[in-house]
Design a protein around this motif. Structure first.
Motif, PDB file in Angstrom:
ATOM      1  N   ARG A  11     -35.553   2.498 -36.986  1.00  0.00           N
ATOM      2  CA  ARG A  11     -35.478   2.882 -38.389  1.00  0.00           C
ATOM      3  C   ARG A  11     -34.537   1.925 -39.113  1.00  0.00           C
ATOM      4  NH1 ARG A  11     -39.258   5.083 -36.938  1.00  0.00           N
ATOM      5  NH2 ARG A  11     -39.682   7.302 -36.827  1.00  0.00           N
ATOM      6  N   THR A  15     -35.267   3.019 -44.709  1.00  0.00           N
ATOM      7  CA  THR A  15     -35.909   4.292 -44.421  1.00  0.00           C
ATOM      8  C   THR A  15     -35.265   5.390 -45.261  1.00  0.00           C
ATOM      9  OG1 THR A  15     -36.287   3.611 -42.126  1.00  0.00           O
ATOM     10  CG2 THR A  15     -36.457   5.952 -42.606  1.00  0.00           C
ATOM     11  N   LYS A  18     -34.122   8.927 -43.314  1.00  0.00           N
ATOM     12  CA  LYS A  18     -33.268   8.885 -42.125  1.00  0.00           C
ATOM     13  C   LYS A  18     -32.442  10.174 -42.052  1.00  0.00           C
ATOM     14  CE  LYS A  18     -31.375   5.052 -39.563  1.00  0.00           C
ATOM     15  NZ  LYS A  18     -30.976   3.641 -39.631  1.00  0.00           N
ATOM     16  N   ASP A  68     -39.961  -0.717 -43.002  1.00  0.00           N
ATOM     17  CA  ASP A  68     -39.266  -1.060 -41.755  1.00  0.00           C
ATOM     18  C   ASP A  68     -39.765  -2.386 -41.192  1.00  0.00           C
ATOM     19  OD1 ASP A  68     -37.756   1.227 -41.856  1.00  0.00           O
ATOM     20  OD2 ASP A  68     -38.801   2.260 -40.236  1.00  0.00           O
TER      21      ASP A  68
END
Length: 448
Positions: A11, A15, A18, A68
């Motif tokens: 990640r 992101t 998260k 990502d």
């Protein structure tokens, strides 16, 4: 990827979810009716970044996908000595002409980087690199690409399991020549070899030994190579491709929006007797997933192909009762499987055996997920058959697979109580997916 297990290292800071353990998706009170602007193409983003890095001089990439995969591509290129300035969805890439710095690289779960970067490193005049990947990426095979590069003299070592990441690569000048390559598992092997093609010392000829699962993505690579100044030639079937020695030239490009992501919002309209206009995708794109529009029309949807947009209007009842090969647009296999329970007849999907080797075993995962929802499914080696039914509420694993998460979320727009674990996996393709879904009035509840 084991059920419930998430490789959090993959990640990136881009992101938005998260730390969010799960999301619950449920129908909203509003009619699905609106417009959406889709993020940039994942397919084009990392191709353009790597070609820009190989060029000598500064390229400007507008509309790239902040995901990502793009983050780990940029991170790897920076470690190689390429300066990259990023402002929102615009990047300036100061290419170094393959003058790479030796370093240890991490590429997360970025399949494009995993297949596109090795050739660009192994053909460098000098340098040594170790490349690590996420847990899910280490399970995905890269042997066809690595075997082809080794056949051309490349020095590549598998540090753990043969045919898989992590890798150790040593750069040295390589001659071209003729090399055989399989395309039946992934077209990205072909693209990875093509992208490196101009940097062989003599002409490179690639001969495909079987079939290519998605010709359109190879054509995207060839078109972008030509845009960056490479000299390529190929037959109509792409069975033989030739690349002449040259160097990429810096470019200023505006990248297309991601047609694959757009399909989830077309699916949203289809499922909910709604109307969704994607404002920045056209039916003229060469991205293969735009072909999903023809399937939606077969299911009874109205599709309007505008000069600068595509609009889908869903019918009162989706139509089924047909068989379809999804080989050329296999990323939409799960999208179609998510729509299928709501059709008036079973839908059989075929010729997608290769998606068993993606982020998850996608055929098995979607079959298991639909079964858990109470839908009858027949799983085949190269696809599945989905029967009409009424899905029930359930908590479903996403298997660290963005396409699993986004497809199952569509079911939640029709059925209350669809809970998806690890929603952050959507950041591989569309970090803002759940936010965009909520903008249509869909109920999205995050749980940390």
């Amino acid at each position: 990827m084991k059920k419930g297990h998430v490789d959090q290292r993959a990640r990136s800071p881009w992101t938005p979810l998260k730390g969010v353990h799960s999301v619950t998706v449920a129908p909203g009170e509003r009619v699905i009716d609106g417009e959406v602007t889709i993020p940039g193409s994942k397919s084009l983003t990392n191709r353009a970044f790597i070609m820009s890095a190989l060029a000598e001089g500064t390229s400007t990439l507008k509309g790239f996908l902040r995901s990502d995969d793009a983050y780990w591509c940029i991170d790897a290129l920076r470690k190689l000595g390429v300066a990259i300035d990023v402002h929102e969805d615009e990047a300036r890439v100061h290419g170094t002409g393959q003058n790479w710095k030796s370093d240890s690289l991490y590429i997360g779960a970025a399949g494009t980087v995993a297949r596109f970067l090795p050739g660009s490193l192994v053909t460098a005049a000098q340098g040594e690199w170790t490349i690590e990947a996420s847990e899910s990426m280490t399970k995905r095979p890269v042997a066809p690409l690595i075997d082809a590069l080794r056949a051309l003299g490349g020095e590549i070592t598998h540090l753990e399991k043969e045919g898989h990441y992590p890798l150790k690569i040593k750069g040295k000048p390589l001659q071209g020549g003729t090399v055989d390559l399989s395309g039946k598992i992934s077209s990205q092997y072909i693209s990875g070899l093509l992208i490196a093609g101009p940097y062989f010392q003599t002409p490179l000829q690639i001969t495909i030994t079987d079939h290519i699962v998605q010709h359109a993505y190879v054509r995207l690579t060839l078109d972008l190579m030509e845009a960056f100044g490479a000299t390529v030639s190929y037959d109509d079937a792409l069975q033989t491709m030739n690349v002449s020695p040259s160097v990429y030239k810096p470019q200023a490009l505006t990248l297309e929006a991601d047609a694959s992501t757009a399909c989830y919002f077309f699916g949203l309209a289809a499922l909910n007797e709604g109307r969704v206009r994607v404002t920045n995708v056209t039916a003229e794109t060469k991205q293969p997933d735009i072909g999903f529009l023809t399937i939606l029309e077969k299911m009874g949807c109205t599709v309007i192909r505008g000069e600068s947009y595509v609009e889908v209007q869903g019918p009162k009842q989706l139509k089924g009762g047909f068989d379809v090969s999804m080989r050329e647009m296999s990323d939409q296999t799960l999208t179609l499987a998510a729509l299928a329970p709501f059709a008036d007849g079973p839908i059989t999907i075929s010729e997608v055996e290769h998606i068993r080797y993606h982020e998850s075993n996608r055929i098995k995962v979607i079959a298991d997920s639909l079964t858990k929802l109470g839908i009858q499914v027949e799983e085949y080696n190269d696809g599945l058959k989905v029967f009409p039914g009424t899905p029930k509420a359930a908590k479903l694993d996403t298997y660290d697979d963005h396409r699993v998460a986004m497809s199952l979320a569509l079911i939640g727009t029709k059925v209350a109580g669809i809970e998806l674990t690890d929603p952050g996996c959507v950041s591989k393709t569309c970090p803002s997916f759940f936010e965009l879904l909520a903008s249509f009035g869909v109920e999205v509840e995050e749980k940390v």
